[in-house]
Motif scaffolding. Structure first.
Motif, short mmCIF file in Angstrom:
data_model
loop_
_atom_site.label_atom_id
_atom_site.label_comp_id
_atom_site.label_asym_id
_atom_site.label_seq_id
_atom_site.Cartn_x
_atom_site.Cartn_y
_atom_site.Cartn_z
N TRP A 1 51.46 37.69 38.87
CA TRP A 1 50.82 38.22 37.91
C TRP A 1 51.48 38.74 36.52
N SER B 1 40.95 43.03 34.40
CA SER B 1 41.48 43.66 35.51
C SER B 1 41.95 42.58 36.64
N PHE B 2 42.68 42.88 37.49
CA PHE B 2 43.12 41.91 38.61
C PHE B 2 43.35 43.12 39.69
N SER B 3 43.31 42.20 40.74
CA SER B 3 43.42 43.13 42.14
C SER B 3 43.97 41.92 43.36
N ASP B 4 44.54 42.74 44.23
CA ASP B 4 44.92 41.83 45.65
C ASP B 4 45.01 43.01 46.63
#
Length: 419
Positions: free
Chosen positions: A128, A84-87
């Motif tokens: 991304w 997962s990735f987030s910002d």
């Protein structure tokens, strides 16, 4: 596949969670993306209240000072999330979907209303995307931006700031190589409580690779209740609409034998009965004859072209090694003529499918051009109709409704003063 995205304007109310659970159950949702949870802390128990059973996995981005907040819940045996990735403004899931283990990225988006903050979020997402170009992508949620003035109503439009934001949002969608698939059900996804303003700021955006895996995708705007946003449902379904309509190909008219074949076939079909029945059956028989003729005369155009190229190059190599006979020279001449004839026919066929003038300037094998063909197919498709305030997509019922509308229009045209 069924994905749901919903800006709920807060998940603190048990009543809201119950309504979402009923929606998830009714629509048989396999992954839900929720925006504006307004919760700084979330746990599995809260997610279970939304999902309805224990067969799920979840991931959340907490709200900051009770503002924002993102939540994703999905069937853990269907979507195997590996990363997962987030910002600020988004939460992305990377994993394998379904029994075919399709590697995909699904991003839950809640964008700020501030243009500068949107730019930062867009730049982060583009970065991304660059890291995961080989995967199929889907962005969904509340983008707080529209792609054209027609996507807003009741709000002052046309200012320099608004036009700049529209342009930059469209550039972001293009740079991400995403497609805004057809919308059904309603035109707008957000409504001001007093009803004086409406916008389409919620949407699903998918990559061309996504549509190659799931080509029959459509997004449906559902009825709103607990929020001023409407929930959106992305479905990838295959409906049986019966026999496909018969299409006449423009390239047929480039063959001098075509008019004579049609005339001979038509005159050779003998049907007994009343007028309309005879016409229907003769057209049906002609359709079958044309399909056979197309296969015999044109065949697989790509294969014919490749075969001609291969034989031409074989003769070229033979000439390099020792020369060609008169028969070989004549054969190569005919093959070159065959190659260019087939190439023009293939171009005509692709142009008719896409109806894009871009063909005159670009490479027919590019991803963009073939995506134009697929886009036209999706745009021309009918996934359903609104019947008495209810969205209906059962093929038989949709056909009945269309037939009723045609007869109603014909009857109205017979009334003086109505066109």
């Amino acid at each position: 596949m069924k994905l749901l995205t919903y800006n709920v304007r807060g998940l603190g109310s048990m009543a809201k969670r119950r309504v979402i659970r009923e929606l998830v159950t009714k629509e048989q949702v396999e992954l839900v993306c929720i925006q504006e949870t307004k919760l700084e802390v979330m746990d599995r128990g809260l997610c279970a209240q939304i999902w309805g059973d224990s067969d799920f996995s979840w991931l959340a981005q907490p709200a900051v000072n009770r503002a924002g907040g993102l939540l994703c819940i999905w069937k853990h045996d269907l979507f195997k999330v590996s990363a997962s990735f987030s910002d600020n403004g988004f939460l992305g899931l990377v994993g394998a979907w379904g029994s075919d283990d399709v590697n995909c990225v699904i991003v839950n988006v809640y964008s700020s209303c501030n243009l500068e903050e949107k730019r930062i979020m867009w730049a982060s997402l583009l970065q991304w995307r660059g890291f995961n170009q080989s995967l199929v992508w889907c962005l969904d949620g509340d983008f707080n931006a529209v792609r054209g003035l027609e996507e807003r109503r009741g709000i002052s439009t046309g200012s320099q700031h608004q036009m700049r934001e529209i342009s930059e949002f469209n550039n972001f969608v293009t740079e991400m190589s995403l497609v805004d698939i057809p919308l059904a059900g309603r035109k707008f996804t957000w409504l001001r409580p007093n009803g004086q303003a409406q916008s389409r700021i919620d949407r699903f955006l998918v990559s061309h690779e996504w549509l190659q895996v799931w080509p029959n995708c459509s997004q449906l705007v559902l009825n709103r209740d607990i929020s001023d946003h409407c929930p959106l449902l992305l479905r990838c379904l295959v409906q049986d609409w019966g026999p496909k309509p018969f299409n006449v190909l423009n390239c047929w008219f480039q063959d001098h034998r075509f008019p004579a074949f049609v005339k001979q076939s038509w005159e050779g079909i003998h049907i007994d009965g009343w007028g309309a029945f005879v016409l229907k059956q003769k057209l049906k028989a002609l359709k079958s004859n044309l399909k056979s003729w197309n296969h015999e005369v044109f065949g697989d155009l790509r294969k014919r072209r490749n075969d001609a190229v291969q034989r031409i190059n074989d003769l070229d190599k033979k000439e390099e090694e020792g020369g060609l006979s008169v028969g070989d020279i004549e054969e190569r001449k005919q093959l070159l003529h065959e190659f260019w004839s087939v190439l023009k026919l293939h171009e005509s066929l692709l142009c008719q499918k896409a109806r894009s003038r871009w063909l005159k300037e670009g490479d027919q094998n590019s991803k963009f051009f073939h995506s134009m063909i697929n886009w036209r197919r999706r745009s021309n498709s009918m996934v359903g109709l609104m019947v008495d305030g209810v969205w209906e997509e059962t093929p038989l019922k949709v056909k009945e409704e269309v037939t009723d509308l045609i007869f109603l229009k014909r009857n109205l045209q017979q009334i003086p003063g109505i066109v």
